[in-house]
Design an enzyme around this catalytic site. Structure first.
Site, PDB file in Angstrom:
ATOM      1  N   SER A  24       0.745  -1.096  -0.011  1.00  0.00           N
ATOM      2  CA  SER A  24      -0.139  -0.069  -0.171  1.00  0.00           C
ATOM      3  C   SER A  24       1.058   1.135   0.077  1.00  0.00           C
ATOM      4  CB  SER A  24      -0.990   0.038   1.135  1.00  0.00           C
ATOM      5  OG  SER A  24      -1.329   1.022   1.384  1.00  0.00           O
ATOM      6  N   TYR A  49      -1.990  -1.120  10.517  1.00  0.00           N
ATOM      7  CA  TYR A  49      -2.136  -1.391   9.048  1.00  0.00           C
ATOM      8  C   TYR A  49      -0.958  -1.230   8.229  1.00  0.00           C
ATOM      9  CZ  TYR A  49      -3.944  -1.382   4.475  1.00  0.00           C
ATOM     10  OH  TYR A  49      -4.234  -1.581   2.764  1.00  0.00           O
TER      11      TYR A  49
END
Length: 235
Positions: free
Chosen positions: A187, A200
């Site tokens: 990401s 995350y």
């Protein structure tokens, strides 16, 4: 022409050449299909099957669809049987290739034997490790995360362990055949510290570092291992 003029002329030439190379690189990055064309048979030359985790929707489904368009049979793995079946039907109808589904919840520990058995003896050329979850869709401090102990367990299992275990399952066959591609979806959030999404973001940093190390280990075996810094996706 004086020495000063020569120096300025050389400096100007070097500057133009430098920015010219940069501009060329940007054009090549924006038009990869034109600048880096792949043979029509590239994907199918890697193997008959592609495996996509988190393949029932979002980025995973898009990869499954695209790989099917390139002639590969696809196995999509996710936890929702209804979404899997719907995605499989749509891909098969639109591309004419074979799609298999495997139901698995990657936050759990007890389904890898089932996945391994389902993939046994298949000529897998591509693995897309896409599955991942957010501990909370609403930004918050770590200690303010609802049901924190469970979220820690789930995020590490789904975002970190699942990728490593799927590589463990698929990589031996690729090494034996001397070909294959593994794409691990990270990401953009992994590029900088990201308060409020700390757990995350850290899990996605692992994806990048693991991928870089694995590529160094298996590049000589004919295996390509890449990572993708995706934008925001809802899963």
């Amino acid at each position: 022409m004086t020495p000063t003029e020569i120096i300025f002329m050389l400096a100007g030439t070097c500057t133009v050449m430098f920015f010219g190379v940069k501009l060329l690189g940007l054009v090549m990055m924006l038009a990869p299909k034109l600048c880096y064309p792949l043979p029509v048979s590239f994907f199918t030359s890697l193997g008959k099957w592609a495996v996509v985790t988190g393949g029932s929707d979002g980025i995973g489904r898009a990869y499954a669809q695209e790989l099917s368009k390139h002639g590969m049979n696809v196995i999509i793995i996710s936890r929702n049987q209804e979404k899997l079946d719907r995605a499989a039907r749509n891909i098969e109808l639109s591309t004419g290739t074979q799609v298999k589904v495997i139901t698995a919840d990657f936050t759990k520990d007890d389904m890898y034997g089932h996945i391994m058995k389902s993939l046994e003896d298949l000529d897998i050329g591509i693995l897309v490790n896409n599955v991942g979850i957010l501990p909370s869709h609403v930004p918050c401090r770590l200690l303010e995360t609802a049901d924190l102990e469970k979220k820690i367990y789930d995020v590490i299992n789904c975002n970190v362990k699942a990728m490593v275990k799927m590589c463990r399952i698929v990589l031996p066959g690729m090494q034996e055949r001397g070909r294959g591609v593994i794409l691990n979806v990270s990401s953009g959030i992994a590029k900088i510290p990201c308060p409020m999404y700390t757990l995350y973001a850290a899990s996605k940093v692992f994806v990048e570092r693991f991928s870089k190390g694995l590529q160094a280990e298996y590049k000589s075996k004919g295996i390509i291992i890449q990572w993708l810094h995706s934008g925001f996706q809802h899963q």
